[in-house]
Design a protein around this motif. Structure first.
Motif, PDB file in Angstrom:
ATOM      1  N   THR A   1      -8.204 -11.391  10.753  1.00 16.84           N
ATOM      2  CA  THR A   1      -6.877 -10.696  10.621  1.00 16.84           C
ATOM      3  C   THR A   1      -6.333 -11.195   9.333  1.00 16.84           C
ATOM      4  N   ASP A   2      -5.949 -11.106   8.535  1.00 20.34           N
ATOM      5  CA  ASP A   2      -4.315 -11.769   7.782  1.00 20.34           C
ATOM      6  C   ASP A   2      -3.340 -11.294   8.042  1.00 20.34           C
ATOM      7  N   LEU A   3      -2.503 -12.360   8.980  1.00 17.54           N
ATOM      8  CA  LEU A   3      -1.378 -11.726   9.960  1.00 17.54           C
ATOM      9  C   LEU A   3      -0.154 -11.249   9.177  1.00 17.54           C
ATOM     10  N   PHE A   4      -0.382 -11.878   8.376  1.00 20.33           N
ATOM     11  CA  PHE A   4       1.262 -11.010   7.149  1.00 20.33           C
ATOM     12  C   PHE A   4       0.658  -9.834   6.136  1.00 20.33           C
ATOM     13  N   ALA A   5      -0.560 -10.140   5.736  1.00 21.73           N
ATOM     14  CA  ALA A   5      -0.984  -9.064   4.781  1.00 21.73           C
ATOM     15  C   ALA A   5      -1.086  -7.137   5.681  1.00 21.73           C
ATOM     16  N   ASP A   6      -2.735  -8.043   6.795  1.00 24.79           N
ATOM     17  CA  ASP A   6      -2.143  -6.496   7.408  1.00 24.79           C
ATOM     18  C   ASP A   6      -1.137  -6.367   8.923  1.00 24.79           C
ATOM     19  N   ILE A   7      -0.578  -6.983   9.536  1.00 24.26           N
ATOM     20  CA  ILE A   7      -0.077  -6.922  10.131  1.00 24.26           C
ATOM     21  C   ILE A   7       1.340  -6.519  10.086  1.00 24.26           C
ATOM     22  N   LEU A   8       1.626  -7.398   9.151  1.00 20.03           N
ATOM     23  CA  LEU A   8       3.436  -6.736   8.868  1.00 20.03           C
ATOM     24  C   LEU A   8       3.420  -6.066   7.392  1.00 20.03           C
ATOM     25  N   LEU A   9       3.008  -6.858   5.864  1.00 17.20           N
ATOM     26  CA  LEU A   9       3.540  -6.379   5.344  1.00 17.20           C
ATOM     27  C   LEU A   9       2.548  -4.862   4.816  1.00 17.20           C
ATOM     28  N   GLU A  10       0.794  -4.725   5.200  1.00 19.27           N
ATOM     29  CA  GLU A  10       0.242  -3.732   5.172  1.00 19.27           C
ATOM     30  C   GLU A  10       0.959  -3.523   3.275  1.00 19.27           C
ATOM     31  N   CYS A  11       0.182  -4.792   2.887  1.00 18.96           N
ATOM     32  CA  CYS A  11      -0.376  -4.612   1.430  1.00 18.96           C
ATOM     33  C   CYS A  11      -1.436  -5.254   1.068  1.00 18.96           C
ATOM     34  N   ASP A  12      -1.689  -4.804  -0.490  1.00 18.26           N
ATOM     35  CA  ASP A  12      -2.963  -5.801  -1.211  1.00 18.26           C
ATOM     36  C   ASP A  12      -2.978  -6.659  -1.297  1.00 18.26           C
ATOM     37  N   TYR A  13      -3.518  -8.019  -1.933  1.00 19.23           N
ATOM     38  CA  TYR A  13      -3.525  -8.855  -2.527  1.00 19.23           C
ATOM     39  C   TYR A  13      -4.098  -9.340  -3.495  1.00 19.23           C
ATOM     40  N   GLU A  14      -3.592 -10.366  -4.368  1.00 11.38           N
ATOM     41  CA  GLU A  14      -4.779 -11.026  -5.393  1.00 11.38           C
ATOM     42  C   GLU A  14      -4.581 -12.990  -4.441  1.00 11.38           C
ATOM     43  N   ILE A  15      -6.273 -13.438  -4.704  1.00  7.28           N
ATOM     44  CA  ILE A  15      -5.831 -14.374  -4.260  1.00  7.28           C
ATOM     45  C   ILE A  15      -4.796 -15.217  -5.443  1.00  7.28           C
ATOM     46  N   SER A  16      -4.820 -17.086  -4.614  1.00 14.65           N
ATOM     47  CA  SER A  16      -4.054 -17.519  -5.848  1.00 14.65           C
ATOM     48  C   SER A  16      -5.068 -18.226  -6.763  1.00 14.65           C
ATOM     49  N   SER A  17      -4.335 -18.596  -7.591  1.00 12.11           N
ATOM     50  CA  SER A  17      -4.878 -18.873  -8.498  1.00 12.11           C
ATOM     51  C   SER A  17      -5.781 -21.143  -8.463  1.00 12.11           C
ATOM     52  N   ARG A  18      -5.306 -21.007  -7.158  1.00  4.83           N
ATOM     53  CA  ARG A  18      -5.393 -22.797  -6.798  1.00  4.83           C
ATOM     54  C   ARG A  18      -7.162 -22.299  -6.015  1.00  4.83           C
TER      55      ARG A  18
ATOM     56  N   ARG B   1       0.735  -1.109  -0.284  1.00  5.24           N
ATOM     57  CA  ARG B   1       0.081  -0.146   0.469  1.00  5.24           C
ATOM     58  C   ARG B   1       0.677   1.569  -0.072  1.00  5.24           C
ATOM     59  N   ALA B   2       0.549   2.494  -0.375  1.00  2.00           N
ATOM     60  CA  ALA B   2       1.178   3.671  -0.255  1.00  2.00           C
ATOM     61  C   ALA B   2       1.473   3.760   0.392  1.00  2.00           C
ATOM     62  N   ASN B   3       1.298   4.217   1.666  1.00  2.00           N
ATOM     63  CA  ASN B   3       1.337   3.977   3.117  1.00  2.00           C
ATOM     64  C   ASN B   3       1.982   2.919   4.041  1.00  2.00           C
ATOM     65  N   SER B   4       2.180   2.460   3.401  1.00  2.00           N
ATOM     66  CA  SER B   4       3.265   1.115   4.129  1.00  2.00           C
ATOM     67  C   SER B   4       4.788   0.862   4.637  1.00  2.00           C
ATOM     68  N   GLY B   5       4.498   1.012   6.472  1.00  2.00           N
ATOM     69  CA  GLY B   5       5.190   1.354   6.877  1.00  2.00           C
ATOM     70  C   GLY B   5       6.583   0.332   6.690  1.00  2.00           C
ATOM     71  N   PHE B   6       5.759  -0.460   6.223  1.00  2.00           N
ATOM     72  CA  PHE B   6       6.963  -2.113   5.834  1.00  2.00           C
ATOM     73  C   PHE B   6       7.393  -1.947   4.623  1.00  2.00           C
ATOM     74  N   LYS B   7       7.223  -1.259   3.365  1.00  3.09           N
ATOM     75  CA  LYS B   7       8.023  -1.163   2.619  1.00  3.09           C
ATOM     76  C   LYS B   7       9.003   0.286   2.781  1.00  3.09           C
ATOM     77  N   TYR B   8       8.395   1.057   3.486  1.00  5.22           N
ATOM     78  CA  TYR B   8       9.657   2.161   3.648  1.00  5.22           C
ATOM     79  C   TYR B   8      10.949   1.424   4.557  1.00  5.22           C
ATOM     80  N   HIS B   9      10.370   0.051   5.327  1.00  7.85           N
ATOM     81  CA  HIS B   9      12.024  -0.518   6.195  1.00  7.85           C
ATOM     82  C   HIS B   9      12.791  -0.636   5.310  1.00  7.85           C
ATOM     83  N   ILE B  10      11.945  -1.788   3.731  1.00  8.35           N
ATOM     84  CA  ILE B  10      12.022  -2.100   3.214  1.00  8.35           C
ATOM     85  C   ILE B  10      13.033  -2.016   1.975  1.00  8.35           C
TER      86      ILE B  10
END
Length: 327
Positions: free
Chosen positions: A179-196, A57-66
């Motif tokens: 809550t999606d632990l990785f997407a919402d809490i850690l990464l702060e990202c939007d996601y697409e479901i997998s093809s599976r 996401r545009a305001n992702s704090g995790f993105k800043y740390h990366i």
């Protein structure tokens, strides 16, 4: 796949006792046992067809740390551990887990890897020696990690150049909300479901409406093969129209489930998903007989005829056989 570990560090998170144990130095990746274990875990999940693709996401704090990350991942790894620990502490099911944060080269790409290894309770032996001699006892061990042949179910990989994300995470109830632990809490990202997940949704819709799951699977395989031949991604609208042709109720339910999951119209198909989806249909009967045949044969009774008998049983008739080969 070629995996090279530049550095890795392990942190222990005990949300039940509200106590993280954060390491102050990396693991010794020159140790063959440690290196093999981490590499094995990465190889098992990096191309797993269940992974989701994400975008920061545009305001992702995790993105800043990366973006700020240099060569030493120690401080960065502590940020990862603290974010995950905060989320787990708010969960209604406290747990103990290990987090391994890695600086990697995967197929010549710079990648940050995060593995969440859930601890399990198991038994081990204890040798006690006292004045009465040697006594072998059984005790509980409360921090058993997945072995090298088991894959972790929760992980994330971030390409340091493109910032592309692939991850998989379990759903947690945190502060009363799913809550999606990785997407919402850690990464702060939007996601697409997998093809599976898209394929499994189609199968679930069929089963819930009393349809023929085998027919759905066969049609999905045909749909995937057509997209591969034209070098296209998996089109969810095409799946709905082609797989549920003549079954409007299922078609609309499938579309509704895709929309509620915020699934885009096109889903990328990786080679591992393709191989799985386009492989033969494999059936196992309750009598122990196993049958495998190409998916296109399912609806062609020239080769395979599946008959629903009046008594509720099923018969499978294999036609036009010129030779039987014992393998």
């Amino acid at each position: 796949m070629i995996v090279s570990i530049n550095s890795a560090i392990l942190h222990i998170l005990d949300s039940g006792h509200r106590m993280p144990m954060l390491s102050e130095r990396p693991l010794d990746i020159e140790d063959a046992v440690i290196n093999t274990y981490i590499t094995s875990q990465i190889e098992r999940v990096y191309d797993d067809p269940s992974h989701r693709s994400g975008e920061f996401r545009a305001n992702s704090g995790f993105k800043y740390h990366i973006n700020e990350l240099k060569d030493d991942i120690t401080d960065f790894s502590r940020v990862v551990a603290e974010r995950l620990f905060e989320g787990l502490c708010g969960s209604d099911k406290p747990e103990v887990c290990d987090i391994i944060v890695c600086d990697l080269i995967i197929n010549e790409r710079k990648v940050i890897g995060i593995l969440k290894l859930n601890n399990k309770v198991g038994f081990t032996h204890q040798v006690i020696k006292d004045e009465n001699g040697i006594f072998n006892n059984l005790i509980n061990h409360y921090a058993i990690l997945p072995n090298a042949k088991q894959k972790t179910s929760e992980y994330a990989f971030i390409d340091r150049e493109t910032l592309d994300i692939r991850y998989h995470s379990a759903a947690y109830k945190i502060e009363g909300e799913k809550t999606d632990l990785f997407a919402d809490i850690l990464l702060e990202c939007d996601y697409e479901i997998s093809s599976r997940e898209a394929v499994n949704t189609a199968k679930k819709v069929t089963a819930e409406n009393g349809g023929d799951e085998l027919e759905t699977v066969a049609k999905i395989k045909e749909c995937v093969i057509e997209n591969i031949e034209e070098n296209k991604n998996l089109d969810t609208k095409q799946i709905a129209e082609q797989v549920f042709d003549g079954r409007p109720v299922m078609r609309e339910e499938f579309k509704s489930k895709m929309e509620s999951a915020s699934v885009p119209e096109e889903i990328e198909i990786n080679k591992y998903v393709t191989k799985k989806i386009t492989s033969n249909i494999r059936l196992t009967t309750d009598t122990g007989i196993e049958i495998s045949f190409p998916s296109e044969y399912y609806r062609d009774n020239k080769y395979v005829d599946i008959i629903n008998n009046d008594d509720g049983t099923i018969s499978i008739q294999i036609n036009n056989i010129s030779e039987l080969i014992n393998k």
